[in-house]
Enzyme design. Structure first.
Site, PDB file in Angstrom:
ATOM      1  N   ALA A  18       0.852  -1.197   0.000  1.00 38.60           N
ATOM      2  CA  ALA A  18       0.000   0.000   0.000  1.00 38.60           C
ATOM      3  C   ALA A  18       0.886   1.245   0.000  1.00 38.60           C
ATOM      4  O   ALA A  18       1.863   1.326   0.761  1.00 38.60           O
ATOM      5  CB  ALA A  18      -0.906   0.013   1.220  1.00 38.60           C
TER       6      ALA A  18
ATOM      7  N   VAL B  64      17.010   2.216  14.762  1.00 36.58           N
ATOM      8  CA  VAL B  64      18.213   2.845  15.338  1.00 36.58           C
ATOM      9  C   VAL B  64      19.450   2.313  14.624  1.00 36.58           C
ATOM     10  O   VAL B  64      19.640   1.101  14.527  1.00 36.58           O
ATOM     11  CB  VAL B  64      18.335   2.543  16.851  1.00 36.58           C
ATOM     12  CG1 VAL B  64      19.610   3.155  17.420  1.00 36.58           C
ATOM     13  CG2 VAL B  64      17.112   3.033  17.607  1.00 36.58           C
TER      14      VAL B  64
ATOM     15  N   ILE C 257      22.897  -1.748  11.606  1.00 36.02           N
ATOM     16  CA  ILE C 257      23.677  -2.324  12.724  1.00 36.02           C
ATOM     17  C   ILE C 257      22.747  -3.023  13.724  1.00 36.02           C
ATOM     18  O   ILE C 257      21.827  -2.396  14.234  1.00 36.02           O
ATOM     19  CB  ILE C 257      24.456  -1.221  13.494  1.00 36.02           C
ATOM     20  CG1 ILE C 257      25.229  -0.329  12.535  1.00 36.02           C
ATOM     21  CG2 ILE C 257      25.356  -1.821  14.542  1.00 36.02           C
ATOM     22  CD1 ILE C 257      25.832   0.903  13.188  1.00 36.02           C
TER      23      ILE C 257
ATOM     24  N   GLY D  85      19.571   9.682  -0.015  1.00 34.72           N
ATOM     25  CA  GLY D  85      18.530   8.928   0.700  1.00 34.72           C
ATOM     26  C   GLY D  85      18.813   8.746   2.181  1.00 34.72           C
ATOM     27  O   GLY D  85      18.234   7.882   2.833  1.00 34.72           O
TER      28      GLY D  85
ATOM     29  N   GLU E 231      15.782  12.397   6.570  1.00 30.32           N
ATOM     30  CA  GLU E 231      14.345  12.220   6.779  1.00 30.32           C
ATOM     31  C   GLU E 231      13.576  13.036   5.749  1.00 30.32           C
ATOM     32  O   GLU E 231      14.123  13.974   5.153  1.00 30.32           O
ATOM     33  CB  GLU E 231      13.954  12.725   8.181  1.00 30.32           C
ATOM     34  CG  GLU E 231      14.594  11.961   9.314  1.00 30.32           C
ATOM     35  CD  GLU E 231      14.251  10.499   9.270  1.00 30.32           C
ATOM     36  OE1 GLU E 231      13.089  10.135   9.415  1.00 30.32           O
ATOM     37  OE2 GLU E 231      15.177   9.689   9.050  1.00 30.32           O
TER      38      GLU E 231
ATOM     39  N   LYS F 272      16.109   8.177  18.688  1.00 29.63           N
ATOM     40  CA  LYS F 272      16.873   6.925  18.755  1.00 29.63           C
ATOM     41  C   LYS F 272      17.433   6.697  20.156  1.00 29.63           C
ATOM     42  O   LYS F 272      17.468   5.568  20.643  1.00 29.63           O
ATOM     43  CB  LYS F 272      17.984   6.955  17.705  1.00 29.63           C
ATOM     44  CG  LYS F 272      17.426   6.879  16.272  1.00 29.63           C
ATOM     45  CD  LYS F 272      18.466   7.257  15.242  1.00 29.63           C
ATOM     46  CE  LYS F 272      17.924   7.092  13.819  1.00 29.63           C
ATOM     47  NZ  LYS F 272      18.802   7.695  12.810  1.00 29.63           N
TER      48      LYS F 272
HETATM   49  N1  HSE Z   1      17.684  10.205   8.606  1.00 32.71           N
HETATM   50  C1  HSE Z   1      18.246   9.123   9.338  1.00 32.71           C
HETATM   51  C2  HSE Z   1      19.739   9.344   9.435  1.00 32.71           C
HETATM   52  C3  HSE Z   1      17.959   7.834   8.655  1.00 32.71           C
HETATM   53  O1  HSE Z   1      20.279  10.167   8.694  1.00 32.71           O
HETATM   54  O2  HSE Z   1      20.376   8.701  10.247  1.00 32.71           O
HETATM   55  C4  HSE Z   1      18.285   6.624   9.470  1.00 32.71           C
HETATM   56  O3  HSE Z   1      17.508   6.560  10.641  1.00 32.71           O
END
Ligand code: HSE
Length: 441
Positions: A48, A137, A141, A192, A195, A210
């Site tokens: 979706a 987080v 890892i 990429g 956020e 985190k």
């Molecule tokens: N925007 C986050 C970062 C992506 O740059 O760490 C991973 O959580």
């Protein structure tokens, strides 16, 4: 609707953004390897997303796709739901609805878990369903798994590190190549890492989310991101990076949590680290987390903290773990390990930054006239703040010259009081830049 082979576990994916696309790609490209390792197929059956028109470089023709997430949860073939919508609104609805429908849930959504984790974990426990969130987080890892299981026999005292790939990428590029902040941020977005709203990365919010999750797992505490003192990297300038280097430091955005008799320390801020330290040498979008336990001592976890494939690899690993539990069925005892590794969470008071002691980097824009340094040293000395090093180079920016100094250890409250006094002197032109130094990390 195609039939699912009898022994397969069906996956429904909600959210086909960067990580969602990476997850679909791994499920497709590694289907045979996953089948081999699980002993049965893990099949993506339904997707979706509000935008099903864009070309994402993967063939979606074999899947039932729609724009309504309810179709995924309502599909009887779907045993595991992956939530990769992001945010805390509809994502919360999706996760709660999936758990209540008896579907295992995997999410990478740190904001959701930081704000609504306890409601979600309680729902999961009530429904006897597992939830996986390793990807939330430090990307690829497996640090959450290490905290939940590998270190579960130990009393942990500290967890700290670099948990935002975007910030680390920006600071590393600024430091190594002298590139301006804006172009580094733009590239982190193109790659990429960032956020959807990159201000969450650069203002420290993402790291605080985190850290709240890490605190839950490391210390069994219930702590919200609003309890974490948070400062981002937006004000870090090339000047500070340059001065830090002259003193033998690099600047990194750190998330730091420590538990002691006095309570819990939980903070996110740019930090000066000795150049030779492991965290200072963690470059690019890499993340590194160190955990210190009473018996286990230090353990360090390093790897790609952001990006589609590394993060999606953690999502699919969670899917595989949940698929294994599904195969065992409720007769095997339902949820094997609670999401935070313990059914009993406690509250710990979080210490105020003002009450903590540390060393500091201070940069003043001072008027270039006799007596300024004496005034500065006097205001600091009056509060017992010792100067460890001082640098005033022959460089003039407008009327002011930068004066940079490092303090000895001091309580932050005393330093703040001294800086208020300095502001009254009249020979300092702007709010001083204050950065914390950590030598022991
Ligand atoms: N925007 C986050 C970062 C992506 O740059 O760490 C991973 O959580």
């Amino acid at each position: 609707m195609s039939e699912l082979p009898g022994d397969a576990v069906g996956v429904g994916l909600v959210g086909l953004g960067t990580i969602g696309t990476g997850t679909a790609r791994i499920l497709l490209e590694h289907a045979e390897l996953i089948r081999e390792r699980l002993g049965h197929p893990l099949e993506l059956v339904r997707i979706a997303d509000l935008d099903l028109g864009s070309d994402r470089g993967i063939d979606l023709s074999g899947f039932d796709c729609s724009s309504d997430w309810r179709d995924v949860i309502g599909d009887p073939r779907v045993g595991l739901v992956v939530e990769l919508v992001g945010g805390t609104g509809v994502a919360r609805e999706i996760v709660i609805a999936a758990l209540e429908a008896g579907k295992g849930v995997v999410t990478a959504n740190k904001a959701l878990l930081a704000h609504h984790g306890f409601e979600i974990y309680e729902t999961a426990a009530r429904c006897g369903i597992e939830i996986g969130f390793e990807a939330s987080v430090a990307g690829t890892i497996p640090v959450l798994r290490a905290l939940r299981e590998g270190l579960c026999a130990d009393r942990l005292e500290q967890v700290f590190g670099i948990v935002n790939g975007t910030c680390n990428y920006i600071l590393s590029e600024m430091d190594e190549h002298g590139e301006p902040y804006e172009s580094c941020l733009k590239r982190a977005q193109d790659l990429g890492y960032a956020e959807a709203d990159p201000s969450f990365d650069v203002d420290g919010t993402d790291s605080a989310h985190k850290l709240a999750i890490l605190c839950g797992l490391a210390f069994g505490v219930q702590i919200g991101p609003e309890e974490i003192a948070t400062e981002g990297i937006e004000k870090i300038s090339a000047v500070d990076i340059d001065y830090a280097r002259r003193f033998g430091f690099r600047i990194k955005l750190l998330a730091i949590a420590k538990r002691s008799e006095a309570g819990l320390e939980a903070r996110v801020h740019p930090t000066l680290l000795p150049c030779e330290s492991m965290l200072a040498r963690t470059g690019g979008a890499m993340n590194a987390v160190e955990v210190r336990g009473q018996k286990s001592g230090p353990t360090v976890y390093y790897g790609a903290g952001a990006g589609a494939d590394p993060t999606a690899s953690a999502v699919v690993a969670d899917l595989m773990e949940l698929a294994r539990s599904r195969k065992l069925g409720p007769a095997a005892g339902g949820v094997r390990v609670p999401p935070l590794g313990t059914p009993t969470l406690r509250a710990l008071p979080v210490r105020r930054l003002e009450d903590l002691e540390g060393e500091f980097y201070l940069r003043f824009d001072a008027l270039d006239r006799p007596g300024v340094l004496a005034h500065l040293a006097g205001a600091l000395g009056d509060r017992d703040i010792g100067i460890a090093s001082l640098l005033q180079l022959e460089e003039r920016r407008s009327e002011a010259v930068p004066v940079v100094l490092l303090t000895h250890r001091v309580k932050e409250a005393a330093l703040r009081a001294a800086l208020a006094e300095v502001a009254r002197l009249g020979d300092i032109c702007s709010t001083p830049r204050l950065l914390r130094i950590e030598r022991e990390l």
